[in-house]
Design a protein around this motif. Structure first.
Motif, short mmCIF file in Angstrom:
data_model
loop_
_atom_site.label_atom_id
_atom_site.label_comp_id
_atom_site.label_asym_id
_atom_site.label_seq_id
_atom_site.Cartn_x
_atom_site.Cartn_y
_atom_site.Cartn_z
N LYS A 1 21.90 62.97 37.99
CA LYS A 1 22.73 64.14 38.24
C LYS A 1 22.10 65.06 39.27
O LYS A 1 20.90 65.31 39.25
CB LYS A 1 22.94 64.89 36.92
N ALA A 2 22.95 65.59 40.16
CA ALA A 2 22.47 66.49 41.21
C ALA A 2 22.41 67.92 40.69
O ALA A 2 23.28 68.76 40.97
CB ALA A 2 23.38 66.40 42.44
N ARG B 1 16.99 60.90 41.27
CA ARG B 1 17.91 60.01 40.56
C ARG B 1 18.84 60.83 39.67
O ARG B 1 18.49 61.91 39.21
CB ARG B 1 17.14 59.03 39.66
N GLU C 1 21.68 58.11 43.28
CA GLU C 1 20.51 58.77 43.83
C GLU C 1 20.95 59.79 44.87
O GLU C 1 22.15 59.91 45.18
CB GLU C 1 19.54 57.76 44.47
N GLY C 2 19.97 60.49 45.42
CA GLY C 2 20.26 61.45 46.47
C GLY C 2 18.99 61.95 47.11
O GLY C 2 17.88 61.51 46.77
N GLY D 1 26.33 58.00 44.06
CA GLY D 1 26.11 58.96 43.00
C GLY D 1 24.90 58.67 42.14
O GLY D 1 24.55 59.48 41.27
N THR E 1 24.15 72.00 45.50
CA THR E 1 24.61 70.73 46.06
C THR E 1 25.29 70.98 47.40
O THR E 1 26.14 71.86 47.52
CB THR E 1 25.58 70.03 45.10
N PRO F 1 23.78 64.23 47.23
CA PRO F 1 23.93 62.95 46.54
C PRO F 1 24.36 61.84 47.49
O PRO F 1 25.08 62.08 48.47
CB PRO F 1 25.03 63.24 45.50
N ASP F 2 23.92 60.59 47.23
CA ASP F 2 24.42 59.43 47.95
C ASP F 2 25.87 59.19 47.57
O ASP F 2 26.38 59.72 46.56
CB ASP F 2 23.58 58.19 47.62
#
Length: 822
Positions: A520-521, A518, A283-284, A281, A545, A277-278
């Motif tokens: 939730k991870a 985009r 995006e990632g 939170g 994660t 994740p960025d």
């Protein structure tokens, strides 16, 4: 943990560092680049790298140094820092045109500045300006790169490859009349409009080692069961504490070949989906890795094998290329069809096999191997025609179609070839085999990616047998084709998957896919395809994660490479804007951006700094440049000398066309005082050409024909060149501005100077198929001007002429070289 370091056997001792042919020294050195340091930290299957370049000014005037150098083609350049006089200036990533303007403005104002630009995925240019006499400036680049890896029954191996020299490249096409794009030695052409940016001068043979090279690699397996580390081309030393290993290059090595480490791992499962994740939170970045297993019997295949036999392939490379091609021919079956094309400036085929595809019978394969055994290196590298012919032969869509290119890839017209081939592949898989110790990996990886195939690099004959086992699998039937990605609970950002073409899945070749998500991870991803027997194929991975700060930059580099290849095929302003926005958002250098660092302090006033282009090494295994005895004469001898080091009027050296490659090019660079014991040149004199670098007679690459005659030479020895269109327009503009503000004189000048100049320019520019819209409109209006025209009309056309010529002279009507598509 015990790790075995396996270096190659000792090679020939490098030239003694104290003296060599053409060596001239000063108390402060002789070239601006005095050190290159590479420190890599490998964690798992990724590497963070810091490259440190040290520049020193050995002259008594301010200096601007230009260095054309390679970096790994998949590496993401994420930062630049300039250090000088106890000052540290962090670089800023900007749109390329703006960065270049900021740099030029700073240099003109007397400020120190540095700029790093990408000219190819693996070729970059560093300029460092206003280095004061005796001063040292250090530039640091920060990179992140993935490690390509393979797997087989005995385990997996990852490769850390760091290139150290830009090899001379063949430059096809007709020279352009525009102002040169760079400071290299090759002329820009219609096929390679930035050839002067990828052609550094080359050091004379025997020149003492001009650059201190250090390479340190820290290896953290990150839980992977590493068993062996092997250095492919360099002698190294290792130390470790059982968990981590440090590999160091022995002192005294030259920047003349790639640095390659291969890391061997025990068998393990690596099919996994990682999410990073960025900080926000929102995006990632995701990375999906699939390790395929098994094998598949190939369907009947059509295989076209294309072998580069140009001059740069001489020596061990030609031997290895012949062996590789013969091994591929030997794998063909009777139900396969094939063709073998060897090329330099012409295309040749085996005798008795005909113009089309031949059946893979024993007799036909023998004829093909017989043809390959007789090949030797010669001529230029006209690669577009054989690739085009190979695609035309692979027209039967009912069969498995494969094109294999064996080459060192040393060409400059990569974009022209990729743009031409992309729409013609139509289901043809393209595999590339790069053979060199300073290989053009950027082009070969791009071509294989567009052709949905694989690239294999071979740096020595010792490596060939191992590489051919991998190549054999790659030209066989893929395990799965028509791959697609299906998310489950993971929201993927549209058009963010890299590579955008998933291609096919091959035995032992991991599939690595990156992208953006985009929200939730969490979630899962599945890869779906069609297996060799026509049944459905699927691989599923559930997300975990992780915290990997390099993931976003590595993905961004791969995504930018995809977008740049799309731009090459069909450039558009919208696509350019997207590339720039992506580059700036993720802080990763690309062809449309540049890192620039500007010191706020003014350190040099008055004259513009003296410009020096750093010469580079002749790649190991290449023929040394040939020079005439005059190349070693003192700089201030009576005999006039050119940048090629030859006495004016001397004929071109033998061997410039066939056989061994002609001399490697060199160009405008720094000056040298005379030999030890000779009186030094006056300190007030502006430095001239470098002793220790060489430039041949004008040519466009290895195997190119020399000019018809020696031709006139300009002052300081450079061959006189006709003015470019931009120079002619600039001169016409200056004449226009110098005419007094008088109606009769302005009218006379428009009719007797501007109009004839435009007539001549337009006819020649149209012959070169260059845009002349604004000039033609002005010419047509001037044709209607006559001595009785009203003063207002004369004044209007006078203003129009100033505006049009100013725009043309500044280049505002022409696209910058980095935006041109071929």
């Amino acid at each position: 943990m015990t790790v075995r370091i396996l270096p190659l056997p000792d090679t020939a001792t490098p030239p003694a560092p104290d003296r060599g042919i053409g060596a001239l020294t000063t108390d402060r050195g002789n070239l601006p680049l005095d050190s290159v340091g590479v420190h890599a930290s490998i964690t798992g299957l990724a590497a963070g790298v810091e490259v440190v370049q040290g520049f020193r000014n050995p002259f008594d005037v301010p200096l601007e140094a230009t260095y054309i150098f390679p970096l790994p083609d998949r590496a993401a350049v994420t930062a630049l820092r300039m250090e000088a006089d106890d000052r540290v200036i962090e670089g800023t990533l900007k749109e390329r045109g703006q960065a270049r303007q900021d740099y030029d403005t700073a240099i003109a104002a007397g400020q120190r500045a540095a700029i790093a630009e990408e000219d190819r995925p693996d070729v970059f240019t560093m300029r460092v300006g206003n280095i004061l006499p005796g001063e040292r400036v250090t530039v640091r680049l920060t990179l992140n790169q993935p490690l390509p890896f393979e797997t087989d029954a005995s385990g997996s191996s990852a490769t850390f490859r760091f290139p150290l020299v830009v090899a001379p490249r063949y430059i096809p096409g007709s020279p352009l009349d525009d102002e040169r794009a760079g400071s290299g030695v090759a002329d820009d052409t219609d096929a390679v409009p930035d050839a002067s940016r990828i052609s550094p001068p080359v050091l004379l043979p025997g020149f003492p080692n001009p650059v201190r090279l250090s390479i340190t690699t820290d290896i953290d397996p990150a839980g992977l069961p590493i068993t062996e580390v092997q250095s492919a081309l360099h002698v190294v030393a290792e130390e470790g504490d059982g968990e981590r290993t440090t590999v160091r290059l022995q002192p005294g090595e030259r920047l003349d070949r790639d640095f390659i480490l291969r890391l061997r791992y025990a068998p393990h499962e690596s099919a996994a989906l990682s999410l990073v994740p960025d900080e926000s939170g929102d995006e990632g970045t995701f990375t999906l890795t699939v390790l395929p297993s098994g094998d598949a019997r190939p369907a009947p295949r059509d295989v076209v094998l294309i072998l580069d036999r140009s001059g740069s392939m001489q020596g061990w490379k030609m031997v290895a290329a012949r062996r590789a091609a013969a091994r591929i021919v030997d794998t063909l079956r009777t139900e396969d069809r094939f063709a073998v094309l060897s090329f330099d400036t012409v295309i040749e085929r085996p005798r008795d096999l005909g113009p089309g595809l031949a059946d893979g019978t024993d007799r036909n394969r023998f004829r093909a191997v017989e043809h390959l055994a007789a090949l030797h290196a010669r001529g230029g590298t006209e690669m577009l025609a054989p690739l085009d012919e190979g695609c035309a032969l692979l027209a039967d869509s009912a069969r498995d179609r494969v094109l294999v290119l064996i080459t060192d890839g040393q060409i400059g017209n990569e974009d022209q070839i990729l743009a031409h081939l992309a729409p013609r592949l139509n289901g043809v898989r393209v595999h590339t085999v790069g053979i060199d110790r300073a290989v053009n990996a950027g082009f070969l990886n791009r071509l294989a990616s567009i052709g949905q195939g694989r690239c294999e690099l071979v740096e020595s004959e010792d490596r060939l047998d191992e590489a051919m086992e991998l190549i054999h699998h790659r030209i066989g039937a893929p395990l799965a084709t028509n791959l697609t990605l299906r998310p489950d609970g993971l929201d993927i950002v549209p058009d963010s998957v890299a590579p955008s073409r998933l291609g096919a899945l091959y035995p032992g070749v991991p599939l690595v896919i990156g992208g953006r998500f985009r929200g939730k991870a969490s979630g899962a991803l599945s890869v779906h395809g069609t297996s060799a027997d026509g049944t459905a194929w699927e691989q599923h991975a559930t997300a975990t994660t992780t915290d990997d700060p390099a993931a976003a930059s590595i993905w961004a580099r791969a995504h930018l490479r995809d977008l740049e290849d799309r731009y090459t095929v069909g450039g558009s302003d919208d696509l350019e804007r997207r590339i720039v926005d992506t580059s700036l958002r993720f802080g990763v250098l690309c062809r449309f951006t540049a890192f620039v660092a500007v010191d706020s302090r003014v350190v040099a006033e008055g004259k513009a700094p003296h410009r020096v282009v750093q010469p580079v090494e002749t790649p190991e295994g290449w023929a040394a440049p040939r020079v005439t005895p005059a190349a070693f004469s003192p700089m201030f001898e009576a005999a006039p000398m050119g940048f090629d080091g030859a006495v004016q009027g001397a004929p071109p050296p033998a061997g410039a066309v066939h056989g061994a490659p002609p001399p490697a090019p060199a160009g405008p660079a720094a000056a040298m005082p005379g030999p030890a014991g000779a009186p030094p040149p006056p300190r007030a004199a502006m430095p001239g050409p470098v002793h220790g670098s060489i430039r041949p007679p004008a040519q466009t690459g290895y195997g190119a024909a020399p000019p018809a005659g020696p031709g006139p030479r300009a002052r300081h020895g450079r061959r006189a060149q006709p003015p470019t269109f931009a120079q002619e327009i600039t001169e016409a503009l200056e004449r226009l501005r110098n005419v007094p503000d008088d109606h009769d004189q302005r009218l006379q000048h428009l009719l007797s100077d501007v109009l004839p100049t435009l007539e001549s320019l337009i006819s020649r520019m149209e012959a070169r198929k260059q845009k002349t819209t604004a000039l033609t409109a002005l010419r047509d209006d001037l044709r209607r001007l006559h001595p009785s025209s009203e003063p207002a009309r004369v004044q209007e056309l006078w203003a129009r002429s100033l505006e049009v010529l100013t725009n043309e002279a500044s280049g505002s009507s022409r696209r910058p070289f980095w935006k041109r598509t071929r």
